[in-house]
Motif scaffolding. Sequence first.
Motif, PDB file in Angstrom:
ATOM      1  N   GLN A 121     -15.790  -5.929  26.509  1.00  0.00           N
ATOM      2  CA  GLN A 121     -16.883  -6.898  26.309  1.00  0.00           C
ATOM      3  C   GLN A 121     -18.232  -6.274  26.667  1.00  0.00           C
ATOM      4  OE1 GLN A 121     -15.861 -10.348  28.617  1.00  0.00           O
ATOM      5  NE2 GLN A 121     -14.062 -10.844  27.353  1.00  0.00           N
ATOM      6  N   GLU A 122     -18.298  -5.548  27.771  1.00  0.00           N
ATOM      7  CA  GLU A 122     -19.560  -4.931  28.170  1.00  0.00           C
ATOM      8  C   GLU A 122     -19.953  -3.810  27.211  1.00  0.00           C
ATOM      9  OE1 GLU A 122     -19.001  -3.629  32.144  1.00  0.00           O
ATOM     10  OE2 GLU A 122     -18.732  -5.649  32.975  1.00  0.00           O
ATOM     11  N   ALA A 123     -18.962  -2.987  26.809  1.00  0.00           N
ATOM     12  CA  ALA A 123     -19.270  -1.882  25.895  1.00  0.00           C
ATOM     13  C   ALA A 123     -19.676  -2.400  24.533  1.00  0.00           C
ATOM     14  CB  ALA A 123     -18.049  -0.958  25.771  1.00  0.00           C
ATOM     15  N   GLU A 124     -19.108  -3.534  24.096  1.00  0.00           N
ATOM     16  CA  GLU A 124     -19.454  -4.107  22.799  1.00  0.00           C
ATOM     17  C   GLU A 124     -20.931  -4.480  22.757  1.00  0.00           C
ATOM     18  OE1 GLU A 124     -18.903  -5.352  18.936  1.00  0.00           O
ATOM     19  OE2 GLU A 124     -17.291  -4.517  20.192  1.00  0.00           O
ATOM     20  N   GLN A 125     -21.441  -5.069  23.843  1.00  0.00           N
ATOM     21  CA  GLN A 125     -22.854  -5.452  23.888  1.00  0.00           C
ATOM     22  C   GLN A 125     -23.755  -4.222  23.808  1.00  0.00           C
ATOM     23  OE1 GLN A 125     -23.391  -7.800  27.403  1.00  0.00           O
ATOM     24  NE2 GLN A 125     -22.006  -9.451  26.729  1.00  0.00           N
ATOM     25  N   GLU A 126     -23.355  -3.148  24.477  1.00  0.00           N
ATOM     26  CA  GLU A 126     -24.182  -1.939  24.478  1.00  0.00           C
ATOM     27  C   GLU A 126     -24.178  -1.267  23.111  1.00  0.00           C
ATOM     28  OE1 GLU A 126     -24.283   2.469  26.645  1.00  0.00           O
ATOM     29  OE2 GLU A 126     -23.081   0.844  27.510  1.00  0.00           O
ATOM     30  N   SER A 185     -26.823  -0.359  18.485  1.00  0.00           N
ATOM     31  CA  SER A 185     -26.956   0.769  17.551  1.00  0.00           C
ATOM     32  C   SER A 185     -26.012   0.627  16.367  1.00  0.00           C
ATOM     33  CB  SER A 185     -26.673   2.087  18.289  1.00  0.00           C
ATOM     34  OG  SER A 185     -25.363   2.067  18.871  1.00  0.00           O
ATOM     35  N   GLY A 186     -25.410  -0.531  16.196  1.00  0.00           N
ATOM     36  CA  GLY A 186     -24.534  -0.782  15.053  1.00  0.00           C
ATOM     37  C   GLY A 186     -23.084  -0.428  15.301  1.00  0.00           C
ATOM     38  N   GLY A 187     -22.741  -0.016  16.502  1.00  0.00           N
ATOM     39  CA  GLY A 187     -21.349   0.324  16.800  1.00  0.00           C
ATOM     40  C   GLY A 187     -20.554  -0.889  17.212  1.00  0.00           C
ATOM     41  N   ASP A 242     -19.403   7.383  27.184  1.00  0.00           N
ATOM     42  CA  ASP A 242     -20.598   8.224  27.059  1.00  0.00           C
ATOM     43  C   ASP A 242     -20.295   9.491  26.273  1.00  0.00           C
ATOM     44  OD1 ASP A 242     -21.920   6.369  28.566  1.00  0.00           O
ATOM     45  OD2 ASP A 242     -21.767   7.483  30.454  1.00  0.00           O
ATOM     46  N   ASN A 243     -19.121  10.040  26.471  1.00  0.00           N
ATOM     47  CA  ASN A 243     -18.742  11.256  25.734  1.00  0.00           C
ATOM     48  C   ASN A 243     -18.662  10.966  24.237  1.00  0.00           C
ATOM     49  OD1 ASN A 243     -17.506  14.142  26.030  1.00  0.00           O
ATOM     50  ND2 ASN A 243     -16.096  13.060  24.659  1.00  0.00           N
ATOM     51  N   ALA A 244     -18.111   9.796  23.871  1.00  0.00           N
ATOM     52  CA  ALA A 244     -18.021   9.430  22.456  1.00  0.00           C
ATOM     53  C   ALA A 244     -19.394   9.170  21.868  1.00  0.00           C
ATOM     54  CB  ALA A 244     -17.125   8.206  22.299  1.00  0.00           C
ATOM     55  N   VAL A 245     -20.279   8.512  22.636  1.00  0.00           N
ATOM     56  CA  VAL A 245     -21.630   8.221  22.136  1.00  0.00           C
ATOM     57  C   VAL A 245     -22.390   9.513  21.882  1.00  0.00           C
ATOM     58  CG1 VAL A 245     -23.855   7.193  22.750  1.00  0.00           C
ATOM     59  CG2 VAL A 245     -21.739   5.935  23.182  1.00  0.00           C
ATOM     60  N   PRO A 270     -21.640   4.178  11.724  1.00  0.00           N
ATOM     61  CA  PRO A 270     -21.679   3.680  13.096  1.00  0.00           C
ATOM     62  C   PRO A 270     -20.439   4.128  13.895  1.00  0.00           C
ATOM     63  CG  PRO A 270     -20.902   1.965  11.660  1.00  0.00           C
ATOM     64  CD  PRO A 270     -21.239   3.127  10.761  1.00  0.00           C
ATOM     65  N   LEU A 271     -20.588   4.139  15.212  1.00  0.00           N
ATOM     66  CA  LEU A 271     -19.486   4.547  16.099  1.00  0.00           C
ATOM     67  C   LEU A 271     -18.544   3.371  16.317  1.00  0.00           C
ATOM     68  CD1 LEU A 271     -18.265   6.680  18.029  1.00  0.00           C
ATOM     69  CD2 LEU A 271     -19.717   5.706  19.831  1.00  0.00           C
ATOM     70  N   VAL A 272     -17.251   3.661  16.170  1.00  0.00           N
ATOM     71  CA  VAL A 272     -16.222   2.640  16.398  1.00  0.00           C
ATOM     72  C   VAL A 272     -15.259   3.180  17.456  1.00  0.00           C
ATOM     73  CG1 VAL A 272     -14.374   1.249  15.410  1.00  0.00           C
ATOM     74  CG2 VAL A 272     -16.415   1.783  14.047  1.00  0.00           C
ATOM     75  N   LEU A 273     -15.180   2.458  18.578  1.00  0.00           N
ATOM     76  CA  LEU A 273     -14.238   2.823  19.642  1.00  0.00           C
ATOM     77  C   LEU A 273     -13.021   1.919  19.552  1.00  0.00           C
ATOM     78  CD1 LEU A 273     -16.639   3.301  22.697  1.00  0.00           C
ATOM     79  CD2 LEU A 273     -15.797   5.023  21.084  1.00  0.00           C
ATOM     80  N   THR A 274     -11.839   2.522  19.710  1.00  0.00           N
ATOM     81  CA  THR A 274     -10.594   1.756  19.654  1.00  0.00           C
ATOM     82  C   THR A 274      -9.827   1.976  20.945  1.00  0.00           C
ATOM     83  OG1 THR A 274     -10.491   2.076  17.261  1.00  0.00           O
ATOM     84  CG2 THR A 274      -8.471   1.364  18.373  1.00  0.00           C
ATOM     85  N   LEU A 275      -9.560   0.872  21.681  1.00  0.00           N
ATOM     86  CA  LEU A 275      -8.796   0.935  22.925  1.00  0.00           C
ATOM     87  C   LEU A 275      -7.474   0.221  22.725  1.00  0.00           C
ATOM     88  CD1 LEU A 275     -11.891   1.235  23.878  1.00  0.00           C
ATOM     89  CD2 LEU A 275     -10.957   0.702  26.154  1.00  0.00           C
TER      90      LEU A 275
END
Length: 470
Positions: A330-335, A339-341, A370-373, A380-385
Amino acid sequence: MKRQIFFFHMGTLLAALLFLLAVNGLVLHVVFSLYQAQAVPAADSRSDQVQGTLDGWPENSRDWKELDRQLKTFGYQLMVAEDQKVLYSSLDGFQRDLYDHIAPEASWPEAGTLSLQDQGIFIVGRRCGDAVLVAMMEPRIPEVFGRPRPQNEALFLSYLIGGACSIVLIGGFSFLFTRYQVRQMLRPVNALSQAAQRVERGDLSTPVDYQGQNEFSGVCAAFDHMQEHLLAEREKNARYEQARTDLVAGISHDLRTPLTSVKGYLKGMRDGVANTPEKQRQYLDIAYRKACDMERLLQRLFYFSRLETGSLPLFLQEMDLGNFVSRFVQEAEQELSQSGGRVELHMAPTPHPVRADPEQLLRVLNNLKDNAVRYGGAAPLVLTLTVWRQRDRECIRFGDNGPGVPEEQLPHLFEQFWRADQARSTKGGEGAGLGLYIVRHIIQAHGGTITAKNDGGLAFEIALPCGEVK
């Protein structure tokens, strides 16, 4: 080495014994030859005198001791026999046996004398009435009829010379064998000494020059392994030292960039460049973000120094890994949304209990984010957990949609100070090669593991021990 010493000593002993036998045999042969060569002519010259003494002895005289005394002056001994009985004898047992074998009483003529000289045996005699008078000289040869009978003088002399020669030969062979053995034993010692001197001079690449197959071969092999380990450690320390030097230079660069920005924007506000409330707020926001970047970098360096000194404590507590990752998403989604990620979460609807330090585990996920950013390279950057359970482990997969990294770089991602070609980046003002190193340290401190692979982007898989289900 034990076997070598045993064979050396056995060889020395056997060689000494063989030489002792050979020398004694040679000395006996020489001494008896010389003694016999000197004794036989003397016996020949005296035998006529002995014969004359016996022939002149009166037949009615029975003073055998007097006759024996006269014969002894010529080196002869007397025996008187009559009717197979010995009336008088100064012969020893060996001479009696010779007499019985060569010239028994029955072989003597009824009248006249008999003189025998056979292989150095001298027997002179005559019949005196019914008695037989026999004068015999002791044999002068080393063996008669298979029985040894050396003279006492020859025996003593031969053993004296043979013993002296044997002592000299045994001492010489012992010296030669011992010298050879000591030289063989000192070969590995000298090789190790030379190797230690090379190590003292800083040469760790030259192996110990010894190819033996004894106890020292293991010592030399261990010394070679020690040199290899020292060489590897020296090269590793050299790399670390170079990395630390690069780190200092990188920190200077990373701190100077945001610090220059902060100074510039503050100066702009002081000089009245930001002359409207909107511009002032914009300048303050930028200066604040740059200050946050510097704080984040300094915090990471401070954290790294605590890792190096081993003073980083863990405050473990029971927690649900699924709920913890959900809050992080939730916190990472807001950040990232600015930038469109975006961030996607996949998790089985079951408890995921672990025993972990929430603050340190959050640092792990933030470092991976941070490493992925910075280096993901996706727009756009898409993170999958993804969170799941695998036997006695709770697992997290943290992946991005970037191009990944070259396969040869994967084993180095978690190394201290390691940076790929793109690692020095001006994004965020940080690229010292510490983020993933800190991540691995925290996970290992929790008793877990972390691996990296290319799977639709760069993906990290974390496995933590399961906790107790509440």
